[in-house]
Design a protein around this motif. Sequence first.
Motif, PDB file in Angstrom:
ATOM      1  N   HIS A  63       0.819  -1.209   0.000  1.00  0.00           N
ATOM      2  CA  HIS A  63       0.000   0.000   0.000  1.00  0.00           C
ATOM      3  C   HIS A  63       0.860   1.270   0.000  1.00  0.00           C
ATOM      4  O   HIS A  63       2.077   1.221   0.218  1.00  0.00           O
ATOM      5  N   GLN A  67      -2.364   4.691   3.859  1.00  0.00           N
ATOM      6  CA  GLN A  67      -3.252   3.564   3.574  1.00  0.00           C
ATOM      7  C   GLN A  67      -2.938   2.370   4.465  1.00  0.00           C
ATOM      8  O   GLN A  67      -1.862   2.261   5.039  1.00  0.00           O
ATOM      9  N   TYR A  72      -6.131  -0.597   0.734  1.00  0.00           N
ATOM     10  CA  TYR A  72      -5.616  -0.751  -0.628  1.00  0.00           C
ATOM     11  C   TYR A  72      -6.297  -1.911  -1.340  1.00  0.00           C
ATOM     12  O   TYR A  72      -6.537  -1.852  -2.552  1.00  0.00           O
ATOM     13  N   ASP A  73      -6.634  -2.947  -0.597  1.00  0.00           N
ATOM     14  CA  ASP A  73      -7.311  -4.078  -1.220  1.00  0.00           C
ATOM     15  C   ASP A  73      -8.700  -3.688  -1.711  1.00  0.00           C
ATOM     16  O   ASP A  73      -9.107  -4.043  -2.825  1.00  0.00           O
ATOM     17  N   GLU A  93       1.988  -4.753   5.753  1.00  0.00           N
ATOM     18  CA  GLU A  93       1.369  -3.500   6.222  1.00  0.00           C
ATOM     19  C   GLU A  93       2.302  -2.765   7.180  1.00  0.00           C
ATOM     20  O   GLU A  93       2.855  -3.358   8.113  1.00  0.00           O
TER      21      GLU A  93
END
Length: 361
Positions: A63, A67, A72-73, A93
């Motif tokens: 990301h 974010q 982001y997904d 992450e």
Amino acid sequence: MRTISDTIRRLNKQQSVLSNGSANNRGRLSPLADFGSNPGQLRGWTYLSDKLPPDAPLVVVLHGCTQSADDYDVGSGWSLLAERYGFGVLFPEQQRTNNPNLCFNWFSTSDTTRGEGEVCSISQMVETLLKNHRIDRTRVYVTGLSAGGAMTASLLATYPELFNSGAIIAGIAHGTASTIPQAFDRMRGHGLEDGAALAAHVRQASSHKGPWPKVSVWHGTADTTVDPINMEAVIGQWGILHELDRPASKSTLDGHQVRKWQNADGQTVLEAYAINGMAHGTPINSRGENAVGSARPFMLDVGTSSTWHIAQSWGLIGKSTETAPALNPTAGLYSVSPDKQSGNSIKNTIENALKSAGLLR
């Protein structure tokens, strides 16, 4: 002209999406635990369908700043595409304890050196999935936006044997900065080295001698956060590594310029997509053919889906499953006009709608 009741109905619908995210995406990701020493102190999330076939491909998705993996997904639609076409997705992450703005630390030498920091943590995540799941080691890919794009470049440089290909979106070449002031200079397009010097950074990042991962580069021509000259720097870096002596072939995709370079064997090993008029973000398409994902801050609905085209170029788009969900469950709810992409938000949408209805001055 919309009635007040219609405006309120639409606002309630948009607010519901803002609060809950995509109903099909929110909560789709599972935490990845016990993946190694984790020197970069990152978190890991995965989407691995119960129907994952043997020797499935794996896509690592990074990301951008501000974010989260889930955010982001939802915007990119990677897990929905993975469920439909049978591959796994890993979402490293960032944590605020590492970076207050949730940026991957692509400008920190301690995080972009093989065996250290964040690149090491991500490599440990990948190795754990390769060990514990039905993943094809020869079909591991990585992509990312902005700071995630720059970290994608560093992963391709520091662990080139781990990745078949990579896609760098609004990112920066590996090894260009080692301090925050240098990072800002490179983002503005200042002080960039030539291709030979940039390629040397990659060669020095590991003992790998080739073959090198294939690289796809995506960048908006109106990006004022990461100057588009950085796209040319990435091209220069990987063009020399691939020893390209053929000129690029030129074509268009939805009206946007596409350049592709082939090696001596006639394989496309480097490609570049310049998205006309797009600001800083990931290009998506939430409507019509090849729609996947939904627009939100830095996920820009310009009618071209980088997720779809990247997955297609990696050979991930095949026969879909019969029970696959819609790829764009929130289509139309986050529509972003090209001239207002970088600053658009649901708050602005709500305020503008209230003003149009005469409910707010």
